[in-house]
Design a protein around this motif. Sequence first.
Motif, short mmCIF file in Angstrom:
data_model
loop_
_atom_site.label_atom_id
_atom_site.label_comp_id
_atom_site.label_asym_id
_atom_site.label_seq_id
_atom_site.Cartn_x
_atom_site.Cartn_y
_atom_site.Cartn_z
N LEU A 156 15.59 11.40 0.70
CA LEU A 156 15.20 10.66 -0.42
C LEU A 156 14.07 10.73 -1.32
CD1 LEU A 156 14.83 7.66 2.64
CD2 LEU A 156 16.85 7.97 0.55
N PHE A 157 13.19 11.85 -0.66
CA PHE A 157 12.29 12.54 -2.18
C PHE A 157 12.44 13.01 -3.40
CE2 PHE A 157 9.38 10.55 1.33
CZ PHE A 157 8.68 10.55 0.52
N VAL A 158 13.87 14.54 -2.51
CA VAL A 158 13.93 15.27 -3.44
C VAL A 158 15.21 13.82 -4.30
CG1 VAL A 158 16.16 16.45 -3.92
CG2 VAL A 158 14.55 16.58 -1.85
N SER A 159 15.90 13.31 -4.25
CA SER A 159 16.56 12.44 -4.90
C SER A 159 15.99 11.47 -5.92
CB SER A 159 17.28 11.49 -4.13
OG SER A 159 18.16 12.74 -2.97
N LEU A 160 14.64 10.61 -5.23
CA LEU A 160 14.39 10.03 -5.73
C LEU A 160 13.47 10.78 -7.09
CD1 LEU A 160 12.60 7.44 -5.93
CD2 LEU A 160 10.97 8.35 -4.73
N ALA A 292 20.03 25.65 -3.24
CA ALA A 292 21.08 24.91 -2.20
C ALA A 292 20.56 24.99 -0.97
CB ALA A 292 20.48 26.50 -1.14
N GLY A 293 19.25 23.44 -2.00
CA GLY A 293 18.46 22.47 -1.21
C GLY A 293 18.96 21.09 -1.35
N LEU A 294 19.40 21.16 -2.41
CA LEU A 294 19.30 19.64 -3.02
C LEU A 294 21.01 19.01 -2.61
CD1 LEU A 294 19.44 20.75 -6.90
CD2 LEU A 294 17.06 19.54 -5.53
N PRO A 295 20.12 18.02 -1.93
CA PRO A 295 21.24 17.14 -1.00
C PRO A 295 22.67 16.85 -2.36
CG PRO A 295 19.39 16.29 -0.46
CD PRO A 295 18.94 16.91 -1.98
N GLY A 385 25.18 9.66 -8.90
CA GLY A 385 25.39 11.21 -8.10
C GLY A 385 24.25 10.75 -6.97
N LEU A 386 23.20 11.19 -7.81
CA LEU A 386 22.35 10.97 -6.81
C LEU A 386 21.99 9.63 -5.90
CD1 LEU A 386 19.26 12.64 -9.30
CD2 LEU A 386 19.89 13.56 -7.19
N ALA A 387 22.07 8.53 -6.29
CA ALA A 387 21.73 7.38 -6.05
C ALA A 387 22.73 7.01 -4.27
CB ALA A 387 22.33 6.49 -6.84
N ILE A 388 24.20 7.54 -4.70
CA ILE A 388 25.20 7.80 -3.96
C ILE A 388 24.54 9.02 -2.74
CG2 ILE A 388 27.50 8.77 -3.34
CD1 ILE A 388 28.29 7.96 -5.70
N LEU A 443 10.01 18.13 -14.70
CA LEU A 443 10.01 17.28 -13.63
C LEU A 443 11.05 17.83 -12.34
CD1 LEU A 443 9.64 13.59 -15.47
CD2 LEU A 443 8.32 14.52 -13.81
N VAL A 444 12.39 18.28 -13.59
CA VAL A 444 13.89 18.89 -11.89
C VAL A 444 12.86 19.64 -10.97
CG1 VAL A 444 15.63 19.24 -11.85
CG2 VAL A 444 15.41 18.01 -13.06
N ALA A 445 11.83 20.62 -11.53
CA ALA A 445 11.79 21.98 -10.90
C ALA A 445 10.66 21.47 -9.90
CB ALA A 445 10.66 22.50 -12.06
N LEU A 446 9.82 19.71 -9.94
CA LEU A 446 9.48 19.43 -8.55
C LEU A 446 9.93 19.50 -7.45
CD1 LEU A 446 6.87 17.49 -10.66
CD2 LEU A 446 7.00 19.47 -9.85
N ALA A 447 11.52 18.50 -7.93
CA ALA A 447 12.54 18.46 -7.55
C ALA A 447 12.78 19.19 -6.81
CB ALA A 447 13.77 17.59 -7.86
N PHE A 448 13.52 20.54 -7.07
CA PHE A 448 13.84 21.30 -6.79
C PHE A 448 12.56 22.09 -5.56
CE2 PHE A 448 16.79 21.49 -9.32
CZ PHE A 448 17.40 22.42 -9.68
N ALA A 449 11.28 22.33 -5.77
CA ALA A 449 10.44 22.92 -4.85
C ALA A 449 9.96 21.88 -3.82
CB ALA A 449 8.83 22.22 -6.18
N ILE A 450 10.74 20.32 -3.71
CA ILE A 450 10.81 19.55 -2.33
C ILE A 450 11.88 20.09 -1.90
CG2 ILE A 450 11.20 17.60 -1.65
CD1 ILE A 450 9.29 16.54 -4.28
N ALA A 451 13.15 20.27 -2.41
CA ALA A 451 14.85 20.63 -1.65
C ALA A 451 14.13 21.68 -0.81
CB ALA A 451 15.36 20.39 -2.63
N ALA A 452 13.78 23.08 -1.78
CA ALA A 452 13.35 24.29 -1.44
C ALA A 452 12.61 24.42 0.31
CB ALA A 452 13.35 25.20 -1.91
#
Length: 562
Positions: A156-160, A292-295, A385-388, A443-452
């Motif tokens: 949820l947080f990565v997608s958000l 490799a961690g992006l849902p 895709g993110l919402a799904i 901003l996307v780099a922050l999502a990558f950091a959470i995923a990683a």
Amino acid sequence: MTTTFNALNTVGTGNLRLLAEGGAQGEASTGNPILNIAIFVIFIVITMAIVMRAGKSTKEASDFYTGGATFSGKQNGLAIAGDYLSAASFLGIVGAVALNGYDGFLYSVGFFVAWLVALLLVAEPLRNTGKFTMADVLSFRLKQKPVRVAAAFGTLFVSLFYLIAQMAGAGSLVSVLLDIHDKKSQAIVVAVVGAVMIAYVLFGGMKGTTYVQMIKAVLLVSGVAFMTITILIGVKGNFSHLLQQAIDMHAASGASSEDAQKILEPGLKYGKTATTRLDFVSLALALVLGTAGLPHVLMRFYTVPTAREARRSVTWAIGLIGAFYLMALVLGYGAAALVGPERIKNAPGGANAAAPLLALEIGGSFVMALISAVAFATVLAVVAGLAITASASVAHDIYHSIIRDGKSTEEEQVRVSRITVVVIGVVSIILGILAMGQNVAFLVALAFAIAASANLPTILYSLYWKEFNTTGALASMYTGLVCALVLIIFSPAVSGTDKSMFTNVDFHWFPLNNPGLISIPAAFIAGFIGTKLGKPDNFDDLQAEMEVRSLTGVGVEAPVDH
């Protein structure tokens, strides 16, 4: 077009007159708003028709989440490229290169190299082990309920955060096209984008979204190729001329000749101080390990029938994505040369406006509207895709597996998914409005950091470490997630600078913009310590089954219940 070619051909003589005239003409107008909106509406109507037609066959949960696993490797590769090449890749990277030169291109390098990690370590075993979501893999040989809850929070947080970036990119894009400078109007634009995204997912599910992503990937790569070829023709194939023109435009915008020259060298953004150098290392870790961690990317591996097709899809995606990022370098320096850093900074959306303004310089209002419509379709496809992904995590991992203890019907799961889509859409709209001034690549780099941080350590431990247990998984996921979120909240990205989300307050104490340097190692260490201190799960038979399935694909359809 002629003005553009003539301006580029004056490189070497130092004559900026023609370019300045072309820039002045472009600055007076951002194209024809009626034409821009007309092309936008055509794109939305066509893609919505495709989504609704595909959605008619969405009857079961597997159809909604994975499209029934019926797509070929080539089709899924196109869809992955469409999913991955987001507003960050097009709007953000072109703007970053235009303003920061070499350091801006580092985003492309990180985004691309990350696919090697996904291909070599994750794609095939993930497809063999799971069914619908990332949590299927993480909880396979561990205790289901606590692990699924933790994985759902990470998803949820990565997608958000990823959604926030897309919303901000869409707001910047439409604001440039309609020449909207006031914040309230830009907020309305973001709200409209969110509403259309919600409609895409509700009507089409994964099947409709996949078809839109395939179409969008072809259109985006074709549009970028057209712009790249046009720029290279303008400089008669001499890329050095383009680089010199970019240097001259930076100098004309007020930079010293020494500083203007630095757009071709490492360090303009990340090499000034010890803090910025550490920030670069943190960014690099997040980008390379994040994919490799992006849902929403991992979920795409479940839309193909076999592991072989999963590998093929990644190969197709790497080819398309690699070509795109090379062309993005040309567009970035093209924007620096033809539009200029000063005009980019003053445009609605700042750095995110570089690509549409470059299209205006290259081919006028029609090309700008066409390229921007493709970029808009990019945003819609990615956010769908993110919402799904997020909705599948809530419905499958929390509602079905935990609240209903595996006894819910597929109709219930799909209904919960659709409610979740609406809720996530509303939240992402609100946060996207707050983040409109930020570069979407950042901003996307922050999502990558959470995923990683929250996802990747647990995925790797689950797949490759026999001793790994539930205690280690929970320690890794929660440590990575909480650490990343806390460091982001108290970083300069949120407060303390004129580029922060909140410019009027300062509560930051963490000096780096990206938390990856701290949060990623912390998650790996927490997973190791948790495993050593925690009690074994004693699911040896499941661990052996997971190892066989991940390596061979045997028993992929067999349900796992414990």
